[in-house]
Design a protein around this motif. Structure first.
Motif, PDB file in Angstrom:
ATOM      1  N   ASP A  63       0.834  -1.222   0.000  1.00  0.00           N
ATOM      2  CA  ASP A  63       0.000   0.000   0.000  1.00  0.00           C
ATOM      3  C   ASP A  63       0.861   1.263   0.000  1.00  0.00           C
ATOM      4  OD1 ASP A  63      -2.374  -1.403  -0.091  1.00  0.00           O
ATOM      5  OD2 ASP A  63      -2.776  -1.244   2.070  1.00  0.00           O
ATOM      6  N   ILE A  64       2.039   1.198   0.614  1.00  0.00           N
ATOM      7  CA  ILE A  64       2.944   2.347   0.612  1.00  0.00           C
ATOM      8  C   ILE A  64       3.438   2.623  -0.812  1.00  0.00           C
ATOM      9  CG2 ILE A  64       5.225   3.149   1.384  1.00  0.00           C
ATOM     10  CD1 ILE A  64       4.621   1.670   4.077  1.00  0.00           C
ATOM     11  N   PHE A  65       3.730   1.567  -1.558  1.00  0.00           N
ATOM     12  CA  PHE A  65       4.223   1.719  -2.927  1.00  0.00           C
ATOM     13  C   PHE A  65       3.113   1.986  -3.949  1.00  0.00           C
ATOM     14  CE2 PHE A  65       8.063  -0.261  -1.291  1.00  0.00           C
ATOM     15  CZ  PHE A  65       9.061   0.335  -2.044  1.00  0.00           C
ATOM     16  N   ARG A  66       1.901   1.488  -3.682  1.00  0.00           N
ATOM     17  CA  ARG A  66       0.841   1.474  -4.692  1.00  0.00           C
ATOM     18  C   ARG A  66       0.539   2.826  -5.344  1.00  0.00           C
ATOM     19  NH1 ARG A  66      -2.645  -1.755  -2.418  1.00  0.00           N
ATOM     20  NH2 ARG A  66      -1.893  -3.508  -3.625  1.00  0.00           N
ATOM     21  N   PRO A  67       0.448   3.935  -4.618  1.00  0.00           N
ATOM     22  CA  PRO A  67       0.103   5.192  -5.303  1.00  0.00           C
ATOM     23  C   PRO A  67       1.080   5.555  -6.424  1.00  0.00           C
ATOM     24  CG  PRO A  67      -0.120   5.466  -2.937  1.00  0.00           C
ATOM     25  CD  PRO A  67       0.527   4.120  -3.158  1.00  0.00           C
ATOM     26  N   GLN A  68       2.343   5.185  -6.267  1.00  0.00           N
ATOM     27  CA  GLN A  68       3.351   5.530  -7.274  1.00  0.00           C
ATOM     28  C   GLN A  68       3.647   4.403  -8.258  1.00  0.00           C
ATOM     29  OE1 GLN A  68       4.560   8.628  -7.483  1.00  0.00           O
ATOM     30  NE2 GLN A  68       3.262   9.161  -5.756  1.00  0.00           N
ATOM     31  N   THR A  69       3.485   3.151  -7.823  1.00  0.00           N
ATOM     32  CA  THR A  69       3.891   2.018  -8.667  1.00  0.00           C
ATOM     33  C   THR A  69       2.740   1.100  -9.064  1.00  0.00           C
ATOM     34  OG1 THR A  69       4.408   0.595  -6.770  1.00  0.00           O
ATOM     35  CG2 THR A  69       6.190   2.019  -7.614  1.00  0.00           C
ATOM     36  N   ARG A  70       1.560   1.438  -8.619  1.00  0.00           N
ATOM     37  CA  ARG A  70       0.357   0.657  -8.922  1.00  0.00           C
ATOM     38  C   ARG A  70       0.551  -0.821  -8.569  1.00  0.00           C
ATOM     39  NH1 ARG A  70       1.500   4.172 -12.593  1.00  0.00           N
ATOM     40  NH2 ARG A  70       2.144   2.761 -14.248  1.00  0.00           N
ATOM     41  N   LEU A  71       0.248  -1.716  -9.492  1.00  0.00           N
ATOM     42  CA  LEU A  71       0.271  -3.146  -9.195  1.00  0.00           C
ATOM     43  C   LEU A  71       1.681  -3.719  -9.030  1.00  0.00           C
ATOM     44  CD1 LEU A  71      -2.539  -4.337 -11.639  1.00  0.00           C
ATOM     45  CD2 LEU A  71      -2.717  -3.888  -9.186  1.00  0.00           C
ATOM     46  N   TYR A  72       2.699  -2.928  -9.352  1.00  0.00           N
ATOM     47  CA  TYR A  72       4.069  -3.426  -9.272  1.00  0.00           C
ATOM     48  C   TYR A  72       4.668  -3.287  -7.884  1.00  0.00           C
ATOM     49  CZ  TYR A  72       3.793  -3.699 -14.306  1.00  0.00           C
ATOM     50  OH  TYR A  72       3.418  -4.031 -15.565  1.00  0.00           O
ATOM     51  N   GLY A  73       3.914  -2.773  -6.931  1.00  0.00           N
ATOM     52  CA  GLY A  73       4.437  -2.580  -5.582  1.00  0.00           C
ATOM     53  C   GLY A  73       4.986  -3.845  -4.968  1.00  0.00           C
ATOM     54  N   ALA A 142      18.906   0.335  -5.485  1.00  0.00           N
ATOM     55  CA  ALA A 142      18.646   1.162  -6.678  1.00  0.00           C
ATOM     56  C   ALA A 142      18.979   0.390  -7.948  1.00  0.00           C
ATOM     57  CB  ALA A 142      19.455   2.450  -6.608  1.00  0.00           C
ATOM     58  N   GLN A 143      20.077  -0.359  -7.918  1.00  0.00           N
ATOM     59  CA  GLN A 143      20.456  -1.156  -9.087  1.00  0.00           C
ATOM     60  C   GLN A 143      19.401  -2.240  -9.356  1.00  0.00           C
ATOM     61  OE1 GLN A 143      24.503  -2.523  -9.039  1.00  0.00           O
ATOM     62  NE2 GLN A 143      24.129  -4.074 -10.579  1.00  0.00           N
ATOM     63  N   SER A 144      18.915  -2.881  -8.305  1.00  0.00           N
ATOM     64  CA  SER A 144      17.857  -3.889  -8.469  1.00  0.00           C
ATOM     65  C   SER A 144      16.597  -3.272  -9.050  1.00  0.00           C
ATOM     66  CB  SER A 144      17.535  -4.549  -7.123  1.00  0.00           C
ATOM     67  OG  SER A 144      18.620  -5.292  -6.658  1.00  0.00           O
ATOM     68  N   PHE A 145      16.231  -2.101  -8.550  1.00  0.00           N
ATOM     69  CA  PHE A 145      15.054  -1.406  -9.079  1.00  0.00           C
ATOM     70  C   PHE A 145      15.236  -1.075 -10.561  1.00  0.00           C
ATOM     71  CE2 PHE A 145      13.207   0.636  -4.923  1.00  0.00           C
ATOM     72  CZ  PHE A 145      12.978  -0.626  -4.420  1.00  0.00           C
ATOM     73  N   ARG A 146      16.429  -0.609 -10.925  1.00  0.00           N
ATOM     74  CA  ARG A 146      16.690  -0.277 -12.334  1.00  0.00           C
ATOM     75  C   ARG A 146      16.556  -1.522 -13.212  1.00  0.00           C
ATOM     76  NH1 ARG A 146      20.573   3.256  -9.937  1.00  0.00           N
ATOM     77  NH2 ARG A 146      22.232   1.710 -10.158  1.00  0.00           N
ATOM     78  N   GLY A 147      17.097  -2.628 -12.745  1.00  0.00           N
ATOM     79  CA  GLY A 147      16.992  -3.876 -13.503  1.00  0.00           C
ATOM     80  C   GLY A 147      15.555  -4.327 -13.647  1.00  0.00           C
ATOM     81  N   MET A 148      14.793  -4.197 -12.579  1.00  0.00           N
ATOM     82  CA  MET A 148      13.393  -4.603 -12.619  1.00  0.00           C
ATOM     83  C   MET A 148      12.605  -3.743 -13.605  1.00  0.00           C
ATOM     84  SD  MET A 148      11.250  -6.777 -11.578  1.00  0.00           S
ATOM     85  CE  MET A 148      12.409  -7.531 -10.460  1.00  0.00           C
ATOM     86  N   VAL A 149      12.796  -2.452 -13.543  1.00  0.00           N
ATOM     87  CA  VAL A 149      12.083  -1.540 -14.446  1.00  0.00           C
ATOM     88  C   VAL A 149      12.483  -1.813 -15.897  1.00  0.00           C
ATOM     89  CG1 VAL A 149      11.873   0.895 -15.120  1.00  0.00           C
ATOM     90  CG2 VAL A 149      11.674   0.239 -12.714  1.00  0.00           C
ATOM     91  N   SER A 160      13.607   5.683 -10.402  1.00  0.00           N
ATOM     92  CA  SER A 160      13.649   6.721  -9.374  1.00  0.00           C
ATOM     93  C   SER A 160      12.324   6.816  -8.618  1.00  0.00           C
ATOM     94  CB  SER A 160      14.000   8.074  -9.988  1.00  0.00           C
ATOM     95  OG  SER A 160      12.999   8.486 -10.895  1.00  0.00           O
ATOM     96  N   VAL A 161      11.238   6.363  -9.238  1.00  0.00           N
ATOM     97  CA  VAL A 161       9.925   6.435  -8.583  1.00  0.00           C
ATOM     98  C   VAL A 161       9.871   5.492  -7.380  1.00  0.00           C
ATOM     99  CG1 VAL A 161       7.449   6.036  -8.887  1.00  0.00           C
ATOM    100  CG2 VAL A 161       8.737   7.286 -10.639  1.00  0.00           C
ATOM    101  N   PRO A 162      10.089   4.178  -7.554  1.00  0.00           N
ATOM    102  CA  PRO A 162      10.064   3.328  -6.358  1.00  0.00           C
ATOM    103  C   PRO A 162      11.204   3.626  -5.389  1.00  0.00           C
ATOM    104  CG  PRO A 162      10.735   2.061  -8.277  1.00  0.00           C
ATOM    105  CD  PRO A 162      10.269   3.395  -8.773  1.00  0.00           C
ATOM    106  N   LEU A 163      12.336   4.089  -5.905  1.00  0.00           N
ATOM    107  CA  LEU A 163      13.446   4.428  -5.021  1.00  0.00           C
ATOM    108  C   LEU A 163      13.072   5.583  -4.102  1.00  0.00           C
ATOM    109  CD1 LEU A 163      16.313   3.618  -4.301  1.00  0.00           C
ATOM    110  CD2 LEU A 163      17.123   5.307  -5.957  1.00  0.00           C
ATOM    111  N   SER A 164      12.362   6.560  -4.630  1.00  0.00           N
ATOM    112  CA  SER A 164      11.900   7.683  -3.813  1.00  0.00           C
ATOM    113  C   SER A 164      10.921   7.211  -2.737  1.00  0.00           C
ATOM    114  CB  SER A 164      11.252   8.736  -4.708  1.00  0.00           C
ATOM    115  OG  SER A 164      10.702   9.771  -3.926  1.00  0.00           O
ATOM    116  N   VAL A 165      10.018   6.300  -3.113  1.00  0.00           N
ATOM    117  CA  VAL A 165       9.065   5.748  -2.138  1.00  0.00           C
ATOM    118  C   VAL A 165       9.833   5.018  -1.038  1.00  0.00           C
ATOM    119  CG1 VAL A 165       7.187   4.095  -1.797  1.00  0.00           C
ATOM    120  CG2 VAL A 165       7.207   5.551  -3.844  1.00  0.00           C
ATOM    121  N   PHE A 166      10.813   4.231  -1.420  1.00  0.00           N
ATOM    122  CA  PHE A 166      11.635   3.477  -0.476  1.00  0.00           C
ATOM    123  C   PHE A 166      12.345   4.415   0.504  1.00  0.00           C
ATOM    124  CE2 PHE A 166      16.042   1.547  -0.005  1.00  0.00           C
ATOM    125  CZ  PHE A 166      15.707   0.693   1.022  1.00  0.00           C
ATOM    126  N   GLU A 167      12.990   5.443  -0.027  1.00  0.00           N
ATOM    127  CA  GLU A 167      13.749   6.354   0.830  1.00  0.00           C
ATOM    128  C   GLU A 167      12.843   7.198   1.721  1.00  0.00           C
ATOM    129  OE1 GLU A 167      16.092   8.291  -2.175  1.00  0.00           O
ATOM    130  OE2 GLU A 167      17.749   6.862  -1.926  1.00  0.00           O
TER     131      GLU A 167
END
Length: 194
Positions: A63-73, A142-149, A160-167
């Motif tokens: 739910d923390i990730f959902r507003p920015q990443t939708r179903l990929y949270g 961040a590298q894992s997020f980049r690979g996933m995206v 940078s979107v999920p990374l910002s949510v994470f931080e």
């Protein structure tokens, strides 16, 4: 969960580790192609994923990730759980994480049966770039997020979107991990013992 947790929850059992790590690369009846001990690891992987996906703390983290990443949270939650595990002093020191990562890569490289080709290629990258240890740092995340995206077909945002949510939500996500992981650890031990 992501790779570090699946490896850790194999409790230093090589065949269980192999099946648990390659669980996402073996579909349906393909499981029957592997030795029974590896099949147990594949089944454990699937049970861990189900437990994780339905746990209330994981729902909160998604739910923390959902507003920015939708179903990929859920994908990003799996990765950040590995970050918190890598930094959890109850389970790893810096040296023990490094040693554990090398043991996992060695175990996966010496299998005497054919691993799924996509998994074999991924293991080459995982070990050469030391992903399991890399989860410890925010740059590794961040590298894992980049690979996933980069690999996902339908993601229309940058890493940078999920990374910002994470931080921004680091403390809240840490609490989700703290509430969740001890229960997952108990679940995995009970599953193996059953």
């Amino acid at each position: 969960m992501n790779f570090l947790a699946h490896a850790y929850l194999s409790f230093h059992q090589p065949a269980l580790l192999t099946g648990n790590m390659m669980g996402d690369f073996v579909k349906g009846r393909q499981m029957a192609l592997y030795p029974a001990s590896v099949q147990r690891g594949i089944a454990l992987h699937r049970a861990i994923d189900t437990f994780t996906d339905t746990h209330p703390s994981t729902m909160t983290a998604k739910d923390i990730f959902r507003p920015q990443t939708r179903l990929y949270g859920a994908v990003f939650v799996d990765i950040i759980y590995d970050h918190f595990l890598a930094n959890d002093p109850l389970h790893f020191t810096d040296a023990s994480l490094q040693s554990f990562a090398q043991q996992v890569y060695h175990t996966l490289h010496i299998q005497d049966f054919a691993l799924p080709p996509d998994f074999t290629r991924m293991i080459q990258y995982m070990s050469s770039e030391n992903w399991l240890y890399g989860y410890k740092s925010k740059e590794g995340i961040a590298q894992s997020f980049r690979g996933m995206v980069r690999r996902a077909k339908y993601i229309d945002f940058t890493a940078s979107v999920p990374l910002s949510v994470f931080e921004t939500n680091y403390a809240a996500l840490q609490q989700c991990y703290n509430d969740f992981f001890p229960e997952l650890l108990t679940f995995a031990k009970d599953y193996i013992a059953a």
